[in-house]
Each structure stands twice: as structure tokens, then as C-alpha cells.
Write an enzyme that holds these catalytic residues in place. Structure first.
Site, PDB file in Angstrom:
ATOM      1  N   THR A   1      -5.667   1.391  -5.595  1.00  0.00           N
ATOM      2  CA  THR A   1      -5.243  -0.006  -5.400  1.00  0.00           C
ATOM      3  C   THR A   1      -5.865  -0.929  -6.440  1.00  0.00           C
ATOM      4  O   THR A   1      -5.201  -1.808  -6.995  1.00  0.00           O
ATOM      5  CB  THR A   1      -5.679  -0.536  -4.015  1.00  0.00           C
ATOM      6  OG1 THR A   1      -5.314   0.400  -3.029  1.00  0.00           O
ATOM      7  CG2 THR A   1      -5.016  -1.869  -3.705  1.00  0.00           C
TER       8      THR A   1
ATOM      9  N   HIS B   1      -1.666   3.217   4.655  1.00  0.00           N
ATOM     10  CA  HIS B   1      -2.640   3.923   3.818  1.00  0.00           C
ATOM     11  C   HIS B   1      -2.861   5.318   4.383  1.00  0.00           C
ATOM     12  O   HIS B   1      -2.886   5.505   5.595  1.00  0.00           O
ATOM     13  CB  HIS B   1      -3.962   3.138   3.809  1.00  0.00           C
ATOM     14  CG  HIS B   1      -4.960   3.633   2.798  1.00  0.00           C
ATOM     15  ND1 HIS B   1      -5.655   4.810   2.938  1.00  0.00           N
ATOM     16  CD2 HIS B   1      -5.362   3.094   1.621  1.00  0.00           C
ATOM     17  CE1 HIS B   1      -6.444   4.980   1.891  1.00  0.00           C
ATOM     18  NE2 HIS B   1      -6.288   3.956   1.072  1.00  0.00           N
TER      19      HIS B   1
ATOM     20  N   ASP C   1       1.603  -0.104  -4.916  1.00  0.00           N
ATOM     21  CA  ASP C   1       0.391   0.014  -5.739  1.00  0.00           C
ATOM     22  C   ASP C   1       0.255   1.381  -6.423  1.00  0.00           C
ATOM     23  O   ASP C   1      -0.161   1.480  -7.572  1.00  0.00           O
ATOM     24  CB  ASP C   1      -0.885  -0.370  -4.955  1.00  0.00           C
ATOM     25  CG  ASP C   1      -1.175   0.516  -3.743  1.00  0.00           C
ATOM     26  OD1 ASP C   1      -0.328   1.353  -3.368  1.00  0.00           O
ATOM     27  OD2 ASP C   1      -2.268   0.343  -3.153  1.00  0.00           O
ATOM     28  N   HIS C   2       0.627   2.467  -5.725  1.00  0.00           N
ATOM     29  CA  HIS C   2       0.483   3.825  -6.269  1.00  0.00           C
ATOM     30  C   HIS C   2       1.177   4.775  -5.306  1.00  0.00           C
ATOM     31  O   HIS C   2       1.649   4.352  -4.256  1.00  0.00           O
ATOM     32  CB  HIS C   2      -0.994   4.204  -6.427  1.00  0.00           C
ATOM     33  CG  HIS C   2      -1.814   3.936  -5.185  1.00  0.00           C
ATOM     34  ND1 HIS C   2      -1.742   4.717  -4.062  1.00  0.00           N
ATOM     35  CD2 HIS C   2      -2.665   2.927  -4.881  1.00  0.00           C
ATOM     36  CE1 HIS C   2      -2.539   4.221  -3.120  1.00  0.00           C
ATOM     37  NE2 HIS C   2      -3.109   3.126  -3.593  1.00  0.00           N
TER      38      HIS C   2
ATOM     39  N   GLU D   1       0.814  -1.202   0.000  1.00  0.00           N
ATOM     40  CA  GLU D   1       0.000   0.000   0.000  1.00  0.00           C
ATOM     41  C   GLU D   1       0.860   1.270   0.000  1.00  0.00           C
ATOM     42  O   GLU D   1       1.769   1.409   0.826  1.00  0.00           O
ATOM     43  CB  GLU D   1      -0.933  -0.021   1.223  1.00  0.00           C
ATOM     44  CG  GLU D   1      -1.858   1.184   1.347  1.00  0.00           C
ATOM     45  CD  GLU D   1      -2.750   1.402   0.122  1.00  0.00           C
ATOM     46  OE1 GLU D   1      -3.369   0.444  -0.347  1.00  0.00           O
ATOM     47  OE2 GLU D   1      -2.799   2.555  -0.354  1.00  0.00           O
TER      48      GLU D   1
HETATM   49  C1  GP9 Z   1      -8.971  -0.840   0.462  1.00  0.00           C
HETATM   50  C2  GP9 Z   1      -7.522  -0.744   0.149  1.00  0.00           C
HETATM   51  C3  GP9 Z   1      -7.103   0.680  -0.110  1.00  0.00           C
HETATM   52  O1  GP9 Z   1      -9.446  -2.112   0.661  1.00  0.00           O
HETATM   53  O2  GP9 Z   1      -7.096  -1.619  -0.852  1.00  0.00           O
HETATM   54  O3  GP9 Z   1      -7.524   1.160  -1.325  1.00  0.00           O
HETATM   55  P1  GP9 Z   1      -6.994   2.549  -1.919  1.00  0.00           P
HETATM   56  O4  GP9 Z   1      -7.713   3.648  -1.198  1.00  0.00           O
HETATM   57  O5  GP9 Z   1      -5.522   2.650  -1.701  1.00  0.00           O
HETATM   58  O6  GP9 Z   1      -7.340   2.476  -3.369  1.00  0.00           O
HETATM   59 MN    MN Z   2      -3.796   1.617  -2.281  1.00  0.00          MN
END
Ligand code: GP9
Ligand code: MN
Length: 419
Positions: free
Chosen positions: A81, A196, A256-257, A37
Site C-alpha cells: 500500500t 485486505h 493499490d496492488h 485495498e
Molecule cells: C495498513 C494498510 C495495509 O495500514 O494500508 O497495508 P498493506 O499490507 O496492504 O501494504
Molecule cells: Mn494494501
């Protein structure tokens, strides 16, 4: 076949499709993908008050059995994500707006879990949030996943959760019995959560490093949750070794980003020691990409790539022929591969150039010096062509015109007895 699908095909076949020397090197191995994350690549080897933020990953990228890509970008848009998941599974771009997971889950896809099923693989996703977040419960069957272990399959309490859900350390701990129960070979994805936005920890025990002191709370906390996630990866790897699940497995880690948006450029200038111009902003869209497996011949690769390249790279390592597949990425390990990353906002990076789609500025990749905009014209054109064709394919659900259509099976019910 539809005319539009033919158009996509003829574009893709006009592009180089280089072959990797490593074809089949990891044939038959289990696969563990780990979605990290909000992890940006600048964090690798970064220190706060003399302490490494990601000591586990720092060692891992130097391991003799690790391939580490340090010029690897995310392709995500508003679907965050889930966009990363989409692009990695399909080698297609996510959409210019919205999340393809929610807008186009009814499409026909030819995703990696589905392809590997034909090779005898079982597939599963592990995640400590509600199964309906990002429409995953609907999208995963469409991608060919067999199982989805979500919040309801874990023991989640106020003590062991923070922010969106289960904390990463208990998440990986509780996942062990589930992964051991899977039929082999397996293709699995673990989606971490603790690192996150807004990067909060709720237990002193989870705080393993100081905050930075830029005065920007988001940036300052970022390092603490990153440190916590790194610890969770370390314990997971140890547990996989203890459980005998390590030797026959390939681990694929990806950020992921971005976690820190351009609203925090002032603080990031302090962190990176340089002003954040569009050039630096684009370079901050790099995320770690790491392939680790016992016996794999490791090295650090500076080839320019992005999440769109993950599917062909993994499938080639596993010895799965992808020649006839519709995919926009290329195998990162192929020798004569073109250095290229196209980001969702129209930014493009090659071995020579960094072009920022938002400001429309063109830079020399090596020096960061701004160039005449026209120098980037060719790559900007190419990026637009690719993004448009990929969008056409998704909006038009064009993969439904492929021959070997199969019904999507619903997810196997996840039993709750492991609580
Ligand atoms: C939520 C998690 C976060 O289940 O994968 O998502 P994001 O906000 O980073 O897209
Ligand atoms: Mn994410």
C-alpha cells in the site's frame, strides 16, 4: 546540481513529454483519492452466482462523467500500500526491496500535496489503522501533508473493526465530519482496509455476496470483502452528495496492488477460465483506475499506464504546470503518449507486448501468444534504465539538490474531539 541528478534529467528530457488537451479542466476542484485495498481489475463486472461483486464501481466506470482506465497496472514492490502511495505522490518508482516509506522517509521530495500547497490547497490523509504503520506518521510530513486522521481520531471498537482496523463503512461514515471541517480546496486521500488479506468479515450483516467455490479459501473470501468495500464506496459517495461536497470535487479511485498472489494460480485459473501462465499473471497486475467528477467528459480508455502516471495526470487536469518536475510518468490523457507500464519486478507492458520480468518471457499483448524473447529486448532495456535511474534518485536523495528547498512542517495535531 549533482552529476547524477543531471543524468536523470537528461534521460527524462530525452523522453516524450506530451501535452494533454485537458490541461486545467478541473482547476481549483477538491481532490479525493481513494486507495482501494487489494482490488484487481478483473473484478470489474465479475459475477458470483449471477450477482455483481462491485455493482457500485461497475456503474461508476460507465458513468458519463467518468474516465476509466482498463489497462492500468500497479508498480508496487514489498512496500505494498505504501509503495502505491509513494509512486502516486511522486511519480517515482518504489524500491526493488523494502518499503521506501520506511527506508527513505528522510529524503527531500516534491510530492503532489506539497506542489498543491502553493496553489492554496489543504491536504489530509484518512486511514483507520495506527498512524505509525508503514512509517506514515513520519513520511506524510515529508510529502507535504498537513493532516493525518488515523486510528486515534476515529471511534474504533471490536464491533466496528476487523483484521487491521476500522471497517470501511464506519470509516467513511466517521470521516464525513472531518472532511467537512477542512479548508477548501482540499487534496485528500482515503485508504480503505477491509478488503485486505486474508479477506475476513466478522459480521453476517457485512456479507453481501456468496463465496466462490474453488476450494481455495483466500480466493473464495476475496469476493466477499471486495463486495463489502464496494458498498462502503457507494455509501461514501452518497454521503458526499448529501453533504454538498460532491459538485466541486474530483474523485480518483485506484487499486493499490494485487490481492491474490501467484500461490493461488490454480483457483484463479478456475475464476478466470484460463490457465495462468506468466502472460496472464502479468495481466492480473492490472488495477482499476477511475477519475470521476461532475462535468468531466467521460470514456473508457485502453491506453497502457500505471500508478507512476497518476501525478502528472492529476496535476495537468488541475492546471498545474509540471514541465520542469522530475517525474517518470506521463499524462494518461495526452494524445501522443507512449503506451507503457514498467512493473517493479522488471515486467513491461506496451500496446504490443507483455513481458514478464520473472520468467523473462515475451508475449504478444493482443493474442497472448509467446514470442521470441528478443522481440522484447528494447522495452526490457528501457525498463531497466528507468528503474535504475529512479532508484539512484531515491537512494542518493537527489531531489535535495533542487533549488527551492523548503522545511517540512510537522503534521497539525489531529484533535480527538470528534470521537
Ligand atoms: C495498513 C494498510 C495495509 O495500514 O494500508 O497495508 P498493506 O499490507 O496492504 O501494504
Ligand atoms: Mn494494501
Amino acid at each position: 546540481e549533482s552529476d547524477e541528478l543531471t543524468e536523470v534529467r537528461s534521460y527524462l528530457s530525452s523522453q516524450k513529454d506530451p501535452k494533454s488537451e485537458n490541461f486545467g479542466e478541473l482547476e481549483g476542484k477538491n481532490v479525493v483519492l481513494i486507495s482501494m485495498e487489494s482490488l484487481q481489475n478483473f473484478i470489474i463486472d465479475y459475477k458470483v452466482n449471477g450477482k455483481e461483486v462491485t455493482p457500485f464501481l461497475n456503474d461508476l466506470v460507465r458513468d458519463k462523467n467518468t474516465l476509466y482506465f482498463n489497462n492500468f497496472y500497479h508498480n508496487t514492490g514489498q512496500g505494498k500500500t505504501s509503495d502505491a502511495e509513494f509512486t502516486i505522490a511522486n511519480s517515482l518508482y518504489p524500491l526493488p526491496r523494502g518499503a521506501v516509506f520506511t527506508t527513505n522517509a528522510g529524503n527531500e521530495f516534491n510530492a503532489t500535496p506539497e506542489i498543491l500547497k502553493e496553489k492554496g490547497y489543504t491536504s489530509a490523509v484518512f486511514h483507520g489503522n495506527n498512524d505509525s504503520f508503514w512509517n506514515r506518521d513520519v513520511m506524510y510530513p515529508a510529502l507535504g501533508y498537513d493532516r493525518f486522521f488515523s486510528k486515534k481520531d476515529y471511534n474504533v471498537t471490536t464491533e466496528n473493526s476487523v483484521n487491521y482496523g476500522l471497517k470501511d463503512i464506519p470509516f467513511f461514515k466517521q470521516s464525513m465530519s472531518k472532511i467537512k471541517g477542512l479548508e477548501k480546496p482540499y487534496y485528500t486521500k482515503f485508504i480503505t482496509l477491509t478488503h485486505h488479506y486474508p479477506f475476513v468479515l466478522n459480521d453476517e450483516e457485512d456479507v453481501m455476496i456468496d463465496r466462490t467455490n474453488t476450494g481455495d479459501g483466500t480466493v473464495d473470501r476475496y469476493f466477499q470483502t471486495a463486495r463489502y468495500m464496494d458498498k462502503s464506496l457507494e455509501t461514501f459517495m452518497e454521503d458526499m452528495k448529501k453533504a454538498g461536497e460532491y459538485e466541486d470535487t474530483v474523485f480518483v479511485f485506484y487499486g493499490d496492488h494485487y490481492g491474490i498472489s501467484e500461490n493461488h494460480n490454480r483457483a484463479m485459473a478456475e475464476i478466470t477460465g484460463t490457465e495462468i501462465r506468466p502472460f496472464e499473471h502479468t495481466q492480473l497486475q492490472r488495477v482499476p483506475f477511475i477519475i470521476h467528477s461532475p462535468g468531466l467528459e467521460g470514456k473508457t480508455m485502453d491506453t497502457v499506464g500505471s500508478q507512476i502516471d497518476v501525478k502528472p495526470t492529476i496535476l495537468n487536469l488541475l492546471g498545474v504546470e509540471t514541465e520542469d518536475d522530475i517525474q517518470f510518468g506521463t499524462d494518461l490523457l495526452a494524445k501522443d503518449r507512449e503506451d507503457l507500464a514498467i512493473l517493479r519486478d522488471g515486467s513491461v507492458i506496451t500496446d504490443k507486448y507483455v513481458y514478464d520480468g520473472e520468467s523473462e518471457k515475451c508475449y504478444d499483448k493482443a493474442t497472448g501468444q509467446e514470442l521470441e524473447g528478443s522481440e522484447c529486448d528494447t522495452i526490457v532495456q528501457k525498463a531497466q534504465t528507468e528503474l535504475n535511474l529512479s532508484d539512484k534518485l531515491v537512494y542518493g536523495d537527489l531531489l535535495r539538490f533542487l533549488d527551492d528547498e523548503e522545511e517540512d512542517k510537522p503534521l497539525t495535531d489531529s484533535p480527538n474531539e470528534e470521537k
